[in-house]
Design a protein around this motif. Structure first.
Motif, short mmCIF file in Angstrom:
data_model
loop_
_atom_site.label_atom_id
_atom_site.label_comp_id
_atom_site.label_asym_id
_atom_site.label_seq_id
_atom_site.Cartn_x
_atom_site.Cartn_y
_atom_site.Cartn_z
N ALA A 1 0.85 -1.19 0.00
CA ALA A 1 0.00 0.00 0.00
C ALA A 1 0.89 1.24 0.00
N VAL A 2 0.47 2.24 -0.73
CA VAL A 2 1.15 3.53 -0.72
C VAL A 2 0.27 4.49 0.06
N LEU A 3 0.78 4.94 1.19
CA LEU A 3 0.07 5.92 2.02
C LEU A 3 0.45 7.30 1.50
N VAL A 4 -0.49 7.99 0.87
CA VAL A 4 -0.22 9.30 0.26
C VAL A 4 -0.64 10.38 1.24
N ARG A 5 0.31 11.17 1.68
CA ARG A 5 0.01 12.27 2.59
C ARG A 5 -0.32 13.50 1.75
N VAL A 6 -1.58 13.92 1.84
CA VAL A 6 -2.11 15.01 1.01
C VAL A 6 -1.79 16.34 1.69
N PRO A 7 -1.11 17.24 1.00
CA PRO A 7 -0.77 18.52 1.62
C PRO A 7 -1.95 19.47 1.64
N ASP A 8 -1.88 20.44 2.52
CA ASP A 8 -2.89 21.49 2.55
C ASP A 8 -2.71 22.41 1.34
N GLY A 9 -3.80 23.06 0.97
CA GLY A 9 -3.72 24.14 -0.01
C GLY A 9 -3.75 23.74 -1.45
N LEU A 10 -4.07 22.48 -1.77
CA LEU A 10 -4.17 22.10 -3.17
C LEU A 10 -5.41 22.72 -3.81
N GLY A 11 -5.25 23.29 -4.99
CA GLY A 11 -6.39 23.80 -5.72
C GLY A 11 -7.18 22.68 -6.37
#
Length: 342
Positions: free
Chosen positions: A143-153
């Protein structure tokens, strides 16, 4: 709440949990979990750019973990023609009995010794890297745990989701998103199988001071260590092992071991262990100053101490800038323990 084994593979889902709590729950990897690699997402302009970024980072991890995924290649180092031929033969032999794609595995084995970029198609690399990384940790799935950053449009979120769907489908990996909300109907949210939260999490811990020149070099990918080896992504673990390797008193050490204080206790992964002397050495990076991890460290130290272990903690900075002191203090403790035991 699902178990780690029940979280989907080959799909993109969002975990309804704090990503730091997920990271703590996955260290060490639970017995029922797939291997988990964490990817720290950044804004990308296109799905192709995101796929290229993910594959580049997974490729770096696979090269760093060599030879964990290629049994028989232990001790083969250096780019000589003999060594390259040896690892490629091992790779082709392994592919013939495991279902790995032989040309991919042989190329990856060669590049582990010689460097260079892959010439294979992204779809081939995605499937091959997922299998290799799972093999590195003795797991059947990744599994790839993707850490989503703040502020994406909106456009960047669309690219991220589409790129993650590509990886899930082409690589047959689980892709678990955590972090900033996405508000995307394509991604369903599911609970994460986390243990009960820790109590007493402190809130007044001073921020970690990074080493000179490291403030802007956050890793794009993180992965677990392989038992018995310093973490290939940790400069401080690598440096400490190099310093200890010439000390006769340092014999009996074991890197990145999982220790269980009792039959029903949650297992603990320790960075460096001298089991006979009941000595644990921990090397803490800046992430150990985060409140949840700081509290978890204190709790695990108590459990180890109640079981008779001493826990010696050093920071990355101490190891990399004052190695003589670190080695001297470890050696002093071990010699004192051995004298006390007669």
């Amino acid at each position: 709440m699902p178990s780690w084994a029940e979280l989907p593979i080959g799909q993109v889902v969002r975990l309804d949990a704090d990503p730091d709590a997920v990271a703590l729950a996955l260290d060490p990897l639970p017995d029922d979990a797939p291997a988990v690699v964490t990817y720290f997402a950044a804004e990308e302009r296109s799905v192709a750019d995101l796929a290229a970024s993910v594959l580049r980072e997974l490729d770096k991890a696979a090269i760093a973990l060599f030879p964990a995924w290629l049994p028989g290649a232990e001790g083969i180092e250096g780019p000589s023609g003999v060594n390259v031929a040896a690892v490629q033969a091992l790779a082709r032999g392994r592919a013939s009995v495991t279902g790995h794609f032989g040309p991919f595995l042989a190329e990856l084995a060669r590049r582990a010794l010689t460097g260079g970029l892959s010439g294979l198609a992204p779809e081939v690399r995605a499937a091959g890297l997922v299998r290799v990384l799972a093999d590195s940790f003795g797991r059947a799935r990744l599994a790839v745990l993707v850490r989503v950053p703040d502020g994406l449009g909106t456009a960047a979120r669309d690219v991220l989701v589409a790129g993650c769907e590509w990886l899930a489908h082409r690589g047959r990996a689980g892709v678990w998103l955590a972090g900033a909300p996405l508000d995307d109907d394509r991604v369903r949210t599911i609970p994460a199988p986390l243990p009960a939260p820790l109590g007493g999490v402190p809130e007044d811990i001073p921020p970690a001071v990074p080493l000179p020149g490291t403030a802007d070099r956050a890793p794009a990918v993180a992965y677990p260590p392989v038992a018995g080896r310093p973490h290939p992504g940790s400069a401080s673990e690598q440096a400490l092992e190099a310093a200890l390797s010439s000390r006769t008193w340092a014999g009996g050490r074991a890197w990145n071991q999982t220790y269980r204080p009792g039959p029903l206790a949650v297992p603990i992964r320790v960075d460096l262990l001298w089991e006979r002397e009941r000595c644990v050495v921990e090397i803490d990076g800046p992430d150990h100053r985060a409140p949840a991890k700081f509290a978890a460290d204190r709790q695990r130290d108590v459990l180890l101490q109640l079981d008779g272990y001493a826990v010696l903690r050093f920071s990355d900075g101490q190891v990399l800038t004052d190695m003589d002191t670190v080695v001297r203090q470890i050696g002093q403790f071990l010699r004192n323990r051995r004298r006390a035991e007669g």
